[in-house]
Scaffold this motif. Structure first.
Motif, short mmCIF file in Angstrom:
data_model
loop_
_atom_site.label_atom_id
_atom_site.label_comp_id
_atom_site.label_asym_id
_atom_site.label_seq_id
_atom_site.Cartn_x
_atom_site.Cartn_y
_atom_site.Cartn_z
N CYS A 462 56.93 57.03 60.14
CA CYS A 462 56.16 56.07 59.34
C CYS A 462 55.40 55.08 60.24
O CYS A 462 54.25 54.68 59.97
N LEU A 467 52.14 53.28 58.32
CA LEU A 467 52.50 52.86 56.97
C LEU A 467 53.14 51.49 57.02
O LEU A 467 54.03 51.24 57.82
N TRP A 470 57.38 50.48 55.45
CA TRP A 470 58.38 51.59 55.44
C TRP A 470 59.20 51.67 56.73
O TRP A 470 60.44 51.87 56.66
N PRO A 471 58.60 51.48 57.82
CA PRO A 471 59.45 51.54 59.02
C PRO A 471 60.57 50.48 59.03
O PRO A 471 61.69 50.75 59.45
#
Length: 570
Positions: A462, A467, A470-471
């Motif tokens: 991610c 993104l 999300w990480p």
């Protein structure tokens, strides 16, 4: 030979007596010595002395008796000193202080008879002959020799008149050179000599006429001199000597007395051998009693073995505690993570460490217990040893399980007890009991670890894709899963270590049961070695018993031999 039958019986009897003495000595049995004087007199040679005037034929008479040219003889006066002829394996002549000459000759006749040849009663050595008259009481036969041509010689009759009654009882008159006179002349000589006997000493003496020269010639050459022997009248003379010396009441008394004493000694030996046999039997029972004591001590120790092995439980529980602590360390989060990827041998290592610990603990316990048992044995031995010395006269020495041998006894006891480790581990089944919970634990931890790694991988992807948010959420989830992993590893470690400790503690009874057989074997082996201390005493007792049988058999042979001799003499 003169008195052949008598000497055969006498020699057999004396030989039997000697063997009886040897048996008594070999058996350590003391017998009375009441018959020694009779035996000594019986064993000595018979002494014959010849008296008479010069050239009366004294030396020739003694030579004829011996069947050998023993005493010097000739037509001129030959015997100048008293000659004492006796047996000797080497020929020798020794002059005594009293003027006698002891002559040793290797002649079988002299084994049984000793001959004394004297100078003539009318010679220059007359005084010495008369001076020795008191010694003739100690001889067995005194032969006063007259030549057939002069039986009234004053010097010889003077000597006869000076003899004691005891000496006269052993005296016989011998008319030599009888072949020079006819039967009627010899009859006249006999009557004349009997008258002189009554006149000089007031009693009769045996009178025998012989031709000793012919007799000697016949003995030296029997094939060519048969007529000479018949003419010598010597067979009658030898029968007289045999009767007077060998068949006398005195000889019979000595034979009977010696035989009776030999029988008494045999009875004493029989009683002694019987006492020894009973004593040896008692000694055997005594040793068997001591061995029973050792066996009873061993059995008491075996009976108390549950209590003794219960004392080893503390060592066992200590090793179980060590194993639980080692297991806790081995099941930590970091070591566990490593083993999840490279293989888990925790159960095998745990069992190996427990085996090493138990082996060392059991060896320490066995060594200490062996020392305790050896103290028990030495205490028993300190009581046994003086009893053996007092009862049997044998010192068994120090116990065979002490001193330098002690270390070896302890080592063998420890090794035997140590064999129980294998049985203990087979009953505890440490590895088998750990395998299942460890596999279950590892499976759960692998799942959590896999989720953690998956979340970390997703967070990385991610982040790479750019993104937003999300990480962070994925990393947070991975951190949570890692925490769950650590918590699961910690709680499962405590649980598995605790369950293992409790299960092994609950199995302490099986630990004692697994040790019991090897411990009993070790105790028996130790007492076998301890009992070997009596082997030396047993061996000496067996040697004594082994010598008793041949001695009893020898006693039987001597008894039969003595009975045979008595029948022969009877």
């Amino acid at each position: 030979m003169l008195g052949e039958r008598y000497f055969q019986s006498r020699d057999r009897l004396l030989g039997c007596c000697r063997r009886i003495d040897e048996l008594a000595e070999a058996s350590g049995i003391e017998t009375r010595d009441t018959g020694d004087e009779a035996r000594r007199e019986l064993s000595r040679p018979l002494r014959i002395v010849a008296l008479g005037e010069v050239n009366a034929g004294k030396s020739t008479l003694l030579n004829a008796l011996a069947g050998a040219e023993l005493c010097p003889a000739g037509p001129l006066p030959t015997t100048q000193r008293t000659g004492y002829y006796r047996y000797s394996s080497t020929e020798r002549e020794v002059e005594r202080d009293n003027g006698w000459v002891v002559v040793g000759r290797d002649l079988d006749f002299l084994r049984h008879f000793e001959l004394i040849d004297t100078p003539g009663t009318n010679s220059g050595w007359r005084d010495s002959v008369f001076a020795d008259s008191g010694k003739y009481e100690a001889v067995d036969l005194l032969l006063v020799v007259f030549p057939s041509g002069n039986t009234w010689t004053a010097a010889t009759w003077e000597l006869i008149s000076q003899l004691s009654e005891e000496a006269l009882d052993k005296t016989a008159l011998v008319v030599q050179q009888a072949d020079l006179k006819g039967p009627e002349d010899l009859q006249v000589i006999d009557g004349h000599m009997r008258e002189l006997c009554q006149k000089k000493i007031g009693r009769d003496l045996p009178i025998l006429a012989v031709a000793a020269g012919l007799a000697l010639e016949a003995k030296l050459d029997p094939e060519s001199s048969r007529k000479s022997w018949s003419a010598s009248r010597f067979s009658v003379f030898e029968e007289f000597v045999t009767s007077r010396l060998c068949e006398s009441e005195r000889r019979r008394y000595l034979l009977d007395r010696t035989s009776q004493e030999a029988a008494n000694h045999l009875r004493e030996i029989e009683a002694g051998l019987d006492r020894q046999k009973r004593g040896m039997d008692d000694d055997g029972w005594f040793l068997a009693g001591i061995e029973r004591e050792a066996n009873q001590l061993r059995d008491l120790i075996l009976e108390s073995s549950p209590k003794t092995l219960a004392g080893a439980r503390g060592r066992y529980e200590n090793e179980v505690g060590k194993l639980a602590r080692r297991l806790g360390s081995m099941l930590g989060a970091a070591p566990t993570s490593w083993r999840l990827f490279f293989g888990d041998s925790t159960a095998a290592k745990a069992e190996a460490r427990l085996a090493d610990g138990l082996r060392e603990a059991i060896r320490d316990f066995a060594a200490a217990d062996a020392e305790r048992l050896l103290e028990e044995c030495e205490g028993h031995w300190n009581d046994v040893r003086p009893r053996v010395v007092e009862r049997m006269g044998l010192d068994p020495g120090e116990p065979v399980v002490s001193g330098e041998a002690r270390e070896g006894v302890v080592a063998r006891f420890t090794e035997t007890v140590g064999k129980s480790v294998t049985g203990v581990l087979s009953q505890l089944r440490v590895r088998a009991s750990l395998d299942a919970p460890l596999r279950s634990r590892n499976g759960r931890l692998k799942f959590v670890a896999a989720l953690t790694l998956a979340l970390l991988a997703a967070a990385g992807i991610c982040g790479t894709l750019g993104l937003d948010h999300w990480p962070h959420w994925l990393l947070l989830g991975a951190a949570g899963m890692a925490g769950i992993y650590i918590l699961m590893a910690w709680t499962s470690r405590i649980r598995i270590a605790g369950e293992t400790r409790q299960r092994l503690r609950d199995a302490s009874g099986r630990f004692e049961s697994a040790m019991r057989g090897d411990y009993a074997e070790a105790v028996r082996g130790l007492f076998v070695e301890y009992s070997n201390g009596l082997i030396g005493v047993r061996r000496q007792l067996a040697e004594r018993q082994a010598t008793l049988k041949p001695r009893s058999e020898q006693w039987d042979r001597l008894y039969l031999e003595l009975k045979s001799i008595e029948q022969e003499m009877g």
